[in-house]
Design an enzyme around this catalytic site. Structure first.
Site, PDB file in Angstrom:
ATOM      1  N   ASP A  34       2.403  -2.160   4.541  1.00 24.57           N
ATOM      2  CA  ASP A  34       3.573  -3.045   4.442  1.00 24.57           C
ATOM      3  C   ASP A  34       4.758  -2.439   3.690  1.00 24.57           C
ATOM      4  O   ASP A  34       5.821  -3.045   3.618  1.00 24.57           O
ATOM      5  CB  ASP A  34       3.175  -4.376   3.783  1.00 24.57           C
ATOM      6  CG  ASP A  34       2.507  -4.189   2.433  1.00 24.57           C
ATOM      7  OD1 ASP A  34       2.086  -3.059   2.124  1.00 24.57           O
ATOM      8  OD2 ASP A  34       2.412  -5.167   1.671  1.00 24.57           O
ATOM      9  N   GLU A  82      -5.130   2.433  -9.366  1.00 29.55           N
ATOM     10  CA  GLU A  82      -4.398   3.701  -9.313  1.00 29.55           C
ATOM     11  C   GLU A  82      -4.683   4.529 -10.548  1.00 29.55           C
ATOM     12  O   GLU A  82      -4.989   5.728 -10.465  1.00 29.55           O
ATOM     13  CB  GLU A  82      -2.882   3.456  -9.224  1.00 29.55           C
ATOM     14  CG  GLU A  82      -2.401   2.770  -7.956  1.00 29.55           C
ATOM     15  CD  GLU A  82      -2.357   1.255  -8.059  1.00 29.55           C
ATOM     16  OE1 GLU A  82      -3.060   0.690  -8.918  1.00 29.55           O
ATOM     17  OE2 GLU A  82      -1.615   0.640  -7.251  1.00 29.55           O
TER      18      GLU A  82
HETATM   19  C1  UGA Z   1      -0.460  -3.333  -4.602  1.00 19.66           C
HETATM   20  C2  UGA Z   1      -0.568  -1.842  -4.320  1.00 19.66           C
HETATM   21  O1  UGA Z   1       0.623  -1.371  -3.723  1.00 19.66           O
HETATM   22  C3  UGA Z   1      -1.755  -1.606  -3.422  1.00 19.66           C
HETATM   23  O2  UGA Z   1      -1.819  -0.269  -3.024  1.00 19.66           O
HETATM   24  C4  UGA Z   1      -3.004  -2.029  -4.162  1.00 19.66           C
HETATM   25  O3  UGA Z   1      -4.129  -1.895  -3.322  1.00 19.66           O
HETATM   26  C5  UGA Z   1      -2.893  -3.470  -4.563  1.00 19.66           C
HETATM   27  O4  UGA Z   1      -1.664  -3.756  -5.241  1.00 19.66           O
HETATM   28  C6  UGA Z   1      -4.065  -3.819  -5.480  1.00 19.66           C
HETATM   29  O5  UGA Z   1      -3.860  -3.879  -6.689  1.00 19.66           O
HETATM   30  O6  UGA Z   1      -5.188  -3.943  -4.986  1.00 19.66           O
HETATM   31  P1  UGA Z   1      -0.031  -5.285  -2.706  1.00 19.66           P
HETATM   32  O7  UGA Z   1       1.263  -5.299  -1.966  1.00 19.66           O
HETATM   33  O8  UGA Z   1      -0.243  -6.331  -3.728  1.00 19.66           O
HETATM   34  O9  UGA Z   1      -0.248  -3.847  -3.314  1.00 19.66           O
HETATM   35  O10 UGA Z   1      -1.273  -5.282  -1.683  1.00 19.66           O
HETATM   36  P2  UGA Z   1      -1.296  -5.404  -0.099  1.00 19.66           P
HETATM   37  O11 UGA Z   1      -0.152  -4.716   0.498  1.00 19.66           O
HETATM   38  O12 UGA Z   1      -1.557  -6.819   0.261  1.00 19.66           O
HETATM   39  O13 UGA Z   1      -2.625  -4.567   0.235  1.00 19.66           O
HETATM   40  C7  UGA Z   1      -2.704  -3.172   0.102  1.00 19.66           C
HETATM   41  C8  UGA Z   1      -3.295  -2.563   1.385  1.00 19.66           C
HETATM   42  O14 UGA Z   1      -4.585  -3.119   1.621  1.00 19.66           O
HETATM   43  C9  UGA Z   1      -2.433  -2.850   2.615  1.00 19.66           C
HETATM   44  O15 UGA Z   1      -2.372  -1.714   3.421  1.00 19.66           O
HETATM   45  C10 UGA Z   1      -3.191  -3.984   3.297  1.00 19.66           C
HETATM   46  O16 UGA Z   1      -3.034  -3.961   4.704  1.00 19.66           O
HETATM   47  C11 UGA Z   1      -4.635  -3.715   2.899  1.00 19.66           C
HETATM   48  N1  UGA Z   1      -5.427  -4.956   2.817  1.00 19.66           N
HETATM   49  C12 UGA Z   1      -4.989  -6.034   2.105  1.00 19.66           C
HETATM   50  C13 UGA Z   1      -6.639  -5.024   3.492  1.00 19.66           C
HETATM   51  O17 UGA Z   1      -7.034  -4.058   4.160  1.00 19.66           O
HETATM   52  N2  UGA Z   1      -7.372  -6.195   3.425  1.00 19.66           N
HETATM   53  C14 UGA Z   1      -6.940  -7.288   2.732  1.00 19.66           C
HETATM   54  O18 UGA Z   1      -7.660  -8.320   2.716  1.00 19.66           O
HETATM   55  C15 UGA Z   1      -5.721  -7.195   2.056  1.00 19.66           C
HETATM   56 MN    MN Z   2       1.782  -4.317  -0.191  1.00 20.57          MN
END
Ligand code: UGA
Ligand code: MN
Length: 323
Positions: free
Chosen positions: A192, A279
């Protein structure tokens, strides 16, 4: 001559002078106008010549672009492969997000896209999108265990996201690639965020771990490593949340040399880590703070933004139409 005659004579002289002066001025004006006219004509022809040149300049510019591309292609052979790891899961904006980043990646030479779906099985939607992207890609899947799945009313930060998927990619690297032989850089590229292709140019410079600012994250306009003015090394972090973490850097703000990923086989992401520490803990396996390599013009440029798409309120769907 009497005084009357003298005055008359004087008037005549003035009149004659005035006629001469007017006549002379008219000649001068006509002459000047002629010059301006001929200048205008030459200016016009100069402009026409420039317009002609403009077309040629545009052509030359295109030739420069072609030449640059040709040069880049030659140089790309020397560039390391960028392994971009993208966890992804189904929601209405998934295809839009994946389209956006796959088309960004089309602009990046020597990229290998590793897409890891958060699903029981690989979906047709993602498979087709990867094929259509024309990218060198590997399609994997790993479902987040139910105990870690975000519940519908929970805020996002309650759960770690992308852990299972990134670990699946780490396993793939270690099972498939050979240390000392396969060269590259690993970047955890969430589906995203918004990426400027320049961030991938920066990665080509990485020896161990490269870092750079990330825009629109942690409640700040950007988070960034803070550099020591004298040494140019990372001395701290400007971060909206716990800047004292050993590595207060968002996932989008660093990339790691593949060699480290392949040799430090004990390094994994984990649900046991404190929320928001993925991270920091992961990087601690590989490096100390003063070894970090600040990139993006000494961390003065933002080439990646932690954007998030709003969840659209979809009230109805057209059957058979994949969105
Ligand atoms: C922030 C960080 O930018 C992420 O890299 C980190 O994994 C996350 O916090 C964390 O602390 O776990 P954020 O925007 O809150 O990111 O998270 P998302 O963008 O919703 O998810 C990160 C990635 O995991 C995305 O590529 C999303 O597609 C994937 N994701 C998310 C899944 O594969 N499954 C899920 O249920 C949710
Ligand atoms: Mn994100």
């Amino acid at each position: 001559m009497n005084p009357m005659e003298r005055t008359h004579n004087c008037e005549m002289k003035i009149k004659r002078f005035a006629y001469w002066f007017i006549g002379f001025s008219v000649v001068v004006i006509i002459w000047k106008l002629c010059i301006i006219e001929s200048n205008l004509v030459s200016l016009q022809s100069f402009r026409k010549a420039l317009e002609l040149q403009e077309d040629q300049l545009e052509l030359t510019q295109q030739q420069i672009v072609l030449f640059e591309n040709w040069l880049n292609k030659k140089n790309n052979k020397k560039l390391p492969t960028i392994y971009a790891v993208t966890p992804t899961y189904w929601r209405f904006v998934q295809k839009a997000e994946l389209t956006r980043i796959s088309q960004t990646l089309r602009l990046v030479p020597n990229v290998h896209w590793i897409v890891v779906e958060d699903s029981e099985t690989k979906t047709e939607l993602v498979r087709n999108l990867i094929v259509e992207s024309g990218l060198v890609a590997t399609h994997l899947n790993a479902k987040t265990p139910p105990f870690e799945q975000l519940q519908s009313k929970e805020p996002r930060w309650k759960r770690h996201r992308g852990v299972e998927q990134r670990n699946t990619a780490l396993k793939w690297f270690r099972d498939t690639l050979i240390p000392n032989k396969d060269k590259g850089i690993v970047y955890f590229m969430d589906d995203d965020n918004t990426y400027n292709v320049k961030v991938f140019d920066e990665m080509a410079k990485i020896k161990k771990v490269g870092v750079w600012p990330v825009g629109l994250v942690g409640g700040l306009n950007a988070e960034s490593p803070i550099l020591d003015e004298k040494t140019g090394k990372v001395k701290g972090y400007r971060s909206g949340w716990k800047p004292n973490r050993p590595f207060a850097i968002d996932m989008a703000g660093f990339a790691i040399n593949l060699e480290l990923i392949l040799t430090k086989t004990e390094a994994w992401f984990s649900y046991k880590m404190e929320k928001g520490f993925q991270e920091s803990e992961f990087l601690s396996y590989f490096i100390t703070k003063d070894e970090l390599e600040p990139l993006a013009d000494n961390c003065t440029k933002v080439y990646v933004w932690h954007t998030r798409a709003e969840n659209p309120a979809v009230k109805g769907t057209i059957p058979g139409l994949e969105v």
